[in-house]
Scaffold this motif. Structure first.
Motif, PDB file in Angstrom:
ATOM      1  N   ARG A  26       0.940  -0.828  -0.027  1.00 17.49           N
ATOM      2  CA  ARG A  26      -0.384   0.045   0.076  1.00 17.49           C
ATOM      3  C   ARG A  26       0.614   1.105   0.375  1.00 17.49           C
ATOM      4  NH1 ARG A  26      -1.832   1.480   5.118  1.00 17.49           N
ATOM      5  NH2 ARG A  26      -1.598   3.467   4.969  1.00 17.49           N
ATOM      6  N   VAL A  27       0.308   1.563  -0.740  1.00 22.99           N
ATOM      7  CA  VAL A  27       0.648   3.340  -1.101  1.00 22.99           C
ATOM      8  C   VAL A  27      -0.192   4.456  -0.713  1.00 22.99           C
ATOM      9  CG1 VAL A  27       2.473   5.393  -1.960  1.00 22.99           C
ATOM     10  CG2 VAL A  27       3.364   2.912  -2.160  1.00 22.99           C
ATOM     11  N   ASP A  28      -0.647   5.342   0.047  1.00 22.49           N
ATOM     12  CA  ASP A  28      -1.097   6.569  -0.162  1.00 22.49           C
ATOM     13  C   ASP A  28      -1.015   8.109  -0.467  1.00 22.49           C
ATOM     14  OD1 ASP A  28      -2.034   5.065   2.022  1.00 22.49           O
ATOM     15  OD2 ASP A  28      -1.437   5.671   3.586  1.00 22.49           O
ATOM     16  N   ALA A  29      -1.923   8.469  -1.668  1.00 17.83           N
ATOM     17  CA  ALA A  29      -1.654   9.691  -1.651  1.00 17.83           C
ATOM     18  C   ALA A  29      -1.607  10.671  -1.525  1.00 17.83           C
ATOM     19  CB  ALA A  29      -2.601   9.293  -3.498  1.00 17.83           C
ATOM     20  N   ARG A  38      -1.672  15.420   9.280  1.00 21.25           N
ATOM     21  CA  ARG A  38      -1.494  14.545  10.613  1.00 21.25           C
ATOM     22  C   ARG A  38      -1.083  13.643  11.159  1.00 21.25           C
ATOM     23  NH1 ARG A  38      -5.102  10.721   7.354  1.00 21.25           N
ATOM     24  NH2 ARG A  38      -5.181  12.282   4.641  1.00 21.25           N
ATOM     25  N   CYS A  39       0.536  13.582  11.197  1.00 24.83           N
ATOM     26  CA  CYS A  39       1.598  13.522  12.075  1.00 24.83           C
ATOM     27  C   CYS A  39       0.978  14.230  13.757  1.00 24.83           C
ATOM     28  CB  CYS A  39       2.743  13.523  11.703  1.00 24.83           C
ATOM     29  SG  CYS A  39       3.515  12.395  10.633  1.00 24.83           S
ATOM     30  N   ILE A  40       1.015  15.387  13.157  1.00 25.55           N
ATOM     31  CA  ILE A  40       1.586  16.869  14.559  1.00 25.55           C
ATOM     32  C   ILE A  40      -0.303  16.349  15.279  1.00 25.55           C
ATOM     33  CG2 ILE A  40       0.702  19.122  15.312  1.00 25.55           C
ATOM     34  CD1 ILE A  40       3.928  18.478  14.897  1.00 25.55           C
ATOM     35  N   GLY A  46      -0.801  12.072  21.534  1.00 20.60           N
ATOM     36  CA  GLY A  46      -0.681  11.016  22.755  1.00 20.60           C
ATOM     37  C   GLY A  46      -0.629  10.003  21.864  1.00 20.60           C
ATOM     38  N   GLU A  47      -0.986   9.795  19.990  1.00 20.07           N
ATOM     39  CA  GLU A  47      -1.814   8.566  19.722  1.00 20.07           C
ATOM     40  C   GLU A  47      -0.656   7.678  19.988  1.00 20.07           C
ATOM     41  OE1 GLU A  47      -4.530   8.876  16.639  1.00 20.07           O
ATOM     42  OE2 GLU A  47      -6.082  10.318  17.576  1.00 20.07           O
ATOM     43  N   SER A  48      -0.846   6.371  19.587  1.00 19.80           N
ATOM     44  CA  SER A  48       0.800   5.773  19.014  1.00 19.80           C
ATOM     45  C   SER A  48       0.445   5.160  17.804  1.00 19.80           C
ATOM     46  CB  SER A  48       0.727   4.497  19.910  1.00 19.80           C
ATOM     47  OG  SER A  48       1.809   3.218  19.968  1.00 19.80           O
ATOM     48  N   ARG A  49       0.875   5.703  16.604  1.00 22.05           N
ATOM     49  CA  ARG A  49       1.085   5.299  15.558  1.00 22.05           C
ATOM     50  C   ARG A  49       2.447   5.423  14.860  1.00 22.05           C
ATOM     51  NH1 ARG A  49      -4.389   6.435  13.132  1.00 22.05           N
ATOM     52  NH2 ARG A  49      -5.594   7.367  14.690  1.00 22.05           N
ATOM     53  N   TYR A  50       2.518   4.742  13.479  1.00 25.52           N
ATOM     54  CA  TYR A  50       3.694   4.708  12.775  1.00 25.52           C
ATOM     55  C   TYR A  50       3.227   5.481  11.461  1.00 25.52           C
ATOM     56  CZ  TYR A  50       3.278  -0.962  11.664  1.00 25.52           C
ATOM     57  OH  TYR A  50       2.898  -1.460  10.684  1.00 25.52           O
ATOM     58  N   VAL A  51       4.758   5.810  10.464  1.00 31.91           N
ATOM     59  CA  VAL A  51       4.650   6.005   9.106  1.00 31.91           C
ATOM     60  C   VAL A  51       5.568   5.583   8.658  1.00 31.91           C
ATOM     61  CG1 VAL A  51       4.498   8.205   7.205  1.00 31.91           C
ATOM     62  CG2 VAL A  51       3.994   8.837  10.090  1.00 31.91           C
ATOM     63  N   ALA A  75       0.840   0.029   8.802  1.00 30.25           N
ATOM     64  CA  ALA A  75       1.414   1.117   8.921  1.00 30.25           C
ATOM     65  C   ALA A  75       0.062   2.408   9.130  1.00 30.25           C
ATOM     66  CB  ALA A  75       2.620   1.464   7.678  1.00 30.25           C
ATOM     67  N   ASP A  76       0.104   3.730   9.903  1.00 30.81           N
ATOM     68  CA  ASP A  76      -0.807   4.083   9.974  1.00 30.81           C
ATOM     69  C   ASP A  76      -1.168   5.475   8.381  1.00 30.81           C
ATOM     70  OD1 ASP A  76      -2.395   4.432  12.495  1.00 30.81           O
ATOM     71  OD2 ASP A  76       0.030   3.725  12.954  1.00 30.81           O
TER      72      ASP A  76
END
Length: 280
Positions: A26-29, A38-40, A46-51, A75-76
């Motif tokens: 998967r690759v997101d546009a 999104r990251c900010i 305080g969410e646990s995510r990864y990019v 991944a998110d």
């Protein structure tokens, strides 16, 4: 950044992204602005995510390893770091998509984190000396940035006790954005294993650490736009990178042509369904 602007950012709804599966990955546009926002937003909560910042190398590693493809597809956010992936997204019907390149995403995200006083950390970078050099350069470039953590882990696999210590130290540092520079596929696997364990947005940016610290040369922009950055990197690090590029690049072209022509379908593994429009 005033309180009204901060509140507006936190309340801004995130639009659904178009995505495509390129040889199963998967690759997101997305765009730099979208990815940073999104990251900010995640970091503020305080969410646990990864990019993941995806390249041809990662796509082909995923093709060869279903377990790794699962990691990336889960991944998110998966950005098109490599120019060939931007071209592939356009071939698969997404108009106007642009590159979101790790060494450029990193300073943009650092600037936004500094503006919002969001603490950041760095994990990786090879040696502690190289990481310290990076941190020094970043502090000079972004004087208002809050850096609360910087550690270059040992090259050997971490024991459960060592890993728990690192998790505790990152959590106690208060870092809400963690830049991970372990190189692929190691950094993606590490982020996947630590989602839910760290209250931070983990961004796997690989060689960005070396480029920003001036440890390794970066390809000229014209070379990047031509999609030939791989050749520049191969010329600068032939012994380390020859197998990656000479093995994966021709196979990527071949498999993607099979996909476009409808000769072969590449069933994605582990996609989390973040985005809409995931045909292809």
């Amino acid at each position: 950044m005033n309180a009204q602007s901060t509140t507006r950012l936190a309340q801004m709804p995130q639009k659904a992204l178009e995505s495509r599966f390129i040889v199963g990955t998967r690759v997101d546009a997305t765009s730099y602005e979208d990815a940073v926002d999104r990251c900010i937003s995640w970091a503020r909560e305080g969410e646990s995510r990864y990019v993941c910042v995806s390249t041809v190398h990662m796509v082909m590693e995923g093709h060869d390893s279903p377990a790794y493809q699962h990691v990336v597809n889960s991944a998110d956010l998966v950005t098109p770091d490599g120019v060939p992936l931007v071209w592939a997204l356009r071939w698969l019907g997404i108009k106007g998509v642009t590159r979101v390149y790790g060494p450029e995403l990193t300073p943009q995200l650092l600037k936004k984190a500094a503006d919002h006083r969001i603490p950041v950390g760095f994990f990786g970078g090879g040696t502690q000396a190289a990481l310290d050099r990076l941190v020094s350069i970043v502090r000079e470039r972004f004087p208002h940035l809050v850096i609360t953590y910087a550690y270059a882990p040992p090259f050997h696999p971490l024991s459960p006790d060592e890993d728990e210590t690192i998790v505790r130290e990152i959590t106690d540092s208060g870092a809400r954005v963690l830049f991970v520079g372990l190189g692929s596929p190691k950094q993606e696997r590490w982020m996947h294993e630590h989602r839910g364990r760290l209250p931070a947005v983990m961004v796997g940016v690989g060689a960005a650490f070396d480029f920003l610290a001036g440890v390794k040369p970066q390809a000229p922009r014209l070379v990047q736009k031509m999609g030939m950055e791989w050749l520049f990197r191969l010329a600068t690090e032939p012994r380390r990178l020859w197998k990656r590029y000479l093995k994966h690049n021709p196979r990527f072209v071949f498999f993607f042509l099979l996909q476009v022509l409808g000769v072969r379908q590449f069933a994605p593994i582990g996609a989390i369904g973040l985005s809409e429009g995931t045909n292809g």
